[in-house]
Design an enzyme around this catalytic site. Sequence first.
Site, short mmCIF file in Angstrom:
data_model
loop_
_atom_site.label_atom_id
_atom_site.label_comp_id
_atom_site.label_asym_id
_atom_site.label_seq_id
_atom_site.Cartn_x
_atom_site.Cartn_y
_atom_site.Cartn_z
N LYS A 82 0.83 -1.21 0.00
CA LYS A 82 0.00 0.00 0.00
C LYS A 82 0.87 1.26 0.00
CE LYS A 82 -3.84 1.94 2.72
NZ LYS A 82 -4.61 1.71 3.98
N GLU A 90 -10.53 6.39 5.64
CA GLU A 90 -10.50 5.54 6.83
C GLU A 90 -11.01 6.25 8.09
OE1 GLU A 90 -6.47 4.28 6.41
OE2 GLU A 90 -7.00 2.96 4.75
#
Lengths: 524, 422
Positions: A70, A171
Site C-alpha cells: 500500500k 479511513e
Amino acid sequence: MSRVIGIDLGTTNSCVSIIDGGKPVVIPNTGGYKTSPSMFAISQDGKRLVGHLAKRQAITNAVNTVSSSKRLIGRRFDSPELKRAAEYFPYEIVRGENDDARIVISEKTFTCPEIAGIIVREMKRVAEEYLGEPVSECVITVPAYFNDTQRQCTKDAGRIAGLEVLRIINEPTAAALAYGLGREQEEKIAVYDLGGGTFDISILELGDGVVEVLATAGNTFLGGDDFDRRLAEYILHEFKDAEGVDLSGDLMAMQRIKDAAEKAKCDLSSLNTTEINLPFIANDADGARHLNLEVSRETLEGLVVDIVKGTLKSVEQCVNDAGLSPADVDHVVLVGGQTRMPMVQASVSEFFGQRPHKGVNPDEVVAMGAAIQGSVLASDDRDMLLLDVTPFSLGIATFDGHFAKLIDRNTTVPARKSHIFTTTRDDQSAVKIRVLQGDSNVATDNHLLGEFVLADIPQASKGVPEVEVAFDIDANGIVSVSARDLATGKEQSITVNATGTLSEEEIERIIRDNESYDLPTAGK
Amino acid sequence: MRTAAQPVPEQQQKPQLSSGWDPSSFQLTPAEGFLLSRIDGQTPLEQLRLIGGIPPEEVDRCLERWVTDGIVVFEAPESSGDAGAANPEVSGTTVDVSDGFETGTDLSRDEQQRILEFEASLDRPYYALLGIEASADTRAIKRAYFKLSREFHPDRHFGRNLGSFAPRLETIFMKIVEAYELLSDPATRAEIERSMSQAPPPETPPEPTCDAAGQAAASPEPPVDTKRAALDRLRRHFRIPEEVLAERRFRAKQFHQSAKASAHRGNWKEAGASIRLAIAFDPWDDEYKRSFAEVQARVHQVRATELLTEADASLDAKSQQDAMRMYEEALSYRPCDPEINAKAASLALDLGEFEAAREYADAACNAQPACAEHYRTLGKILRRMGLREKAREALNQSLTIAPGDVETKSEMAALMRTRSVR
C-alpha cells in the site's frame, strides 16, 4: 439483493465487515482471525499465498513475499517516498510503463493495483465463505490523504478482485461512521488514525444521523512500519556493536529482526521491557551467533518520539482547518494498531486535554464503517449520511507556473466551481489546461491529474478571450474539468483519469490472468 | 426593513403609496420626488431601480425609509420568498412544476414534486432556504443543514435511476452547502444581514473597460474564494441590461445640458437639481460629479448670502436668536467665510456666548488676517472671557494693522484699567 461488504485495505492488515441485523459485523477468516495480513507471496513451489499463509513463510522466502505494498500504490517510480521504501523492502521494485512502481517476485512482475486486488479478492472470499453466497459490491477505505491516483488504483484493485466498488471512503471517516452509528447526541469528534503505513487525522461533526467531515489532514508515508523499522535498525546496531557482525545484507536475518521488532513493539505497549531472542541469527567462522537483547519501553519511545510529535503538527493543522480549538472536540477516537502505544495515547490526550474514547476496536472499526456506508448506499434503509470533503485543493497551472486553486481542500462534495481565465499572447489560438491537485502555490509541486487543450480560440489581443474553466466533483469524488470559450461557446472537457493508473486493457488482462489462479485458503 | 428578519423585497414586488399620507409633510429632494412619482402600484421594484432617476441602491434606501415612514407599502410577494423567512416550504401557491416530472425514474411522484419545488425556490434568501429564523444560532443552522442534507444529498438516492433529477439534486445540495457555509461563518453572515437590511451594494458598470471580474489573465490573479463568489452573486442580484444603460446615459446627458443652461442663467439651484439627476442616471461619469461639485459650491454661496440677508432682517426685527441660527446655517455652507464669521462673532458676543464667539472670531482672523476689525472683535471677546494676556495680543495685532483706530484704543485702555484696579 446481494450484500455490500466493507473492506479496510490496510498497509499491514486488512479486515472485512458486513451489516448483519442492522449492525456491522467483522468477519473472521478461516483461521478465526478478524484481520488478515496484507501480504502476498509466491512460494518456492510456485503457489500463490495470501494473508496469514504468506506471512508465515515470509522469513524463509522474503524476496518473494510482498508486504506493505500500500505504501507503493499510485506512486511514481521516481518519487522520494518510493526510493525510501525500496531501500527497506526485500522484494524487487521496478519501473512500470506509466512510470508507476511494479513489484517483481518469482520473476513475475505485478502492478500495485494487482497486488491490492489479490488481497481484496481474499477478503471477498472470506466474506463469501461466511455468508454462503456470492458478493459483488463493496466499499473500500483509503487513507484520507490518498490522492486521486492512489484512490483510482484502489478502485482498480476492487475491479481486479471482481467487485464493483460503490465508493472509496476515507479511513477516519469510516471510523466515525461506525462510532456514530446509534449515537443520538450532537458532537464533534477527532479521529486519530495511525495505521501500519499511513497517518490520518480528521475532525468530524455528528448529529441527526449525519456525519460531516469538517477537516482532514495527514501523511500517507508515516505509520507503524516506521516504528518497526526504527526498532529494527536499533537492534541491528546493537548487535553490530556487541558482536561486530553487520546483518543488514542477510535477507533472512533481516526478515527475522523485522518480525521480532514488530512483536517487541507490540509487547512494549503492555510491558515495560521485553526480550528479543533470535538464536542462530548468523553463522560465521566463530560458529553460531545468537541475538539476545532486552528492550525497554523507554528505549522504543526514544527511537520514535519525533514521529509521534510529528503527527501532532498535522493534528494542529486539522483542528485549525476545522475552525476549532482542541477543547471544542467532544471525543477523540483512536484508530489503527499503532495507537495502542502508550506514548501515542498520552500525546493525543495531552493535545486534546482528554482521554481517548475506548469504545471502538482500532483494528476493526474502519471496516465496520465501510460496511455501514455500503449499506447506506445500497439499501433503502438509509439511517446515516456521510458528508465528505475533498482532501486536497484542486486547480490549474497558470502561465507563470503558479497554481490557481478552484476548489479548496476540505470542500464538501459534490462541489462545482468555475473561474474565467484569458490568454497571455496576442492571437493565441489555444490554451493548455493542466489540472493539478495539491496545496503548494508552485504548480510543479502539486500532483498532475491530467491535461487537455482548448483550441480554435478566435484571433484576439491577449487578455481579450474569456475561457471559463469549471471543476466538478461528484459525490463519488470523480473530478471532471471543462473549459469553455465564452465567445464561441466551444467547450472541451475531461473526466480526470489520474496519471499513473492502469489502462482499461491492462486491467482486463490482469483480471483474465488472475482468474486462472485459485488461491489456497489463508489462516490455519 | 431594518430588522434582519425581513428578507430583501422580491424584485417583482410592486410598491405602492399608502393611503392618507401628506406629501407636503415630507422633505424630498427633486430626485426623490421624481422617484416617488413613479410609484404607482404597477411598477415592480426591478423597474423602479432602473427608471427611478437615482442609482439602484439609492432607490432601495429611499424605499426602505419610506416603508419605515409608512409612505410606501409592499404588496405580498407573488410566489416564493415569503416574508416569514422561517417557512422553508414554498408558501401558499404551488410552483408550477408540472413540466419537470419524469417517468421512468426510480423516484416517486411525491419525491419528484418535492425536488422540483425546492429547486424552483433556490433563489430565496439563505435563511429561508435553510428554513431557519434570522436569529438562529450556529447549532440551529447546523441542524437545518443536516436535515436538508439527509433529504437532498445525492447519496440518498445512490444507485437509483434518477434521470434529470441527478443534476437537480446536486444543484440543490450545493446551494444548501453554500447557504450553510455562508451563514455559519460570522463574517459572511454579518455581510448577508447587512445586504438584507440595506440593499445590494452598487454594481460595477458592465462596460468592457471596467470588466474587472472576468479578466484574470490566465491567470496570476487567484480565483475568488467561495465565500467571496457567493457574496458577489448576492450582489449581482440585479443586472442592468445594456439597452437600459444606453437609455440612462442618454437621459443623463440631457440633464447635464439643461444644468449647463441653468448655470449660464445664474440659476444655480436649478442647475444643481438637474445635475443631481444626471448623476442619478449615470453614476459612473466623473464629469458629472466634477460639475456637481462646482455647482454645489455656487449653490451654497447663494444660499449663504440669502441667509445673511435674512439674518440682517431678523436683527432689525430685534430677533437675535433667529439671526444667530441663520448665521450658523450660513456657516454650514461656507464655514470659512470671514464676513459671516465676523458677524456671527459679534452677535455671539452680544448674546454672551463667549466660547462660540471666540471660535467665530478666530475663524474670521484666519480667513482674513489683514483685517483689524476681526482682531478687535477677538480682543473684546477674550477680555470678556478674562483672558487678559491673549486679549492684549489680539488688540495689539489690530493696532498694528490700523494704528489709529479709536475703538480699538479705547478697548485697550479698558483692558489696562482692569489691570490697574487689581
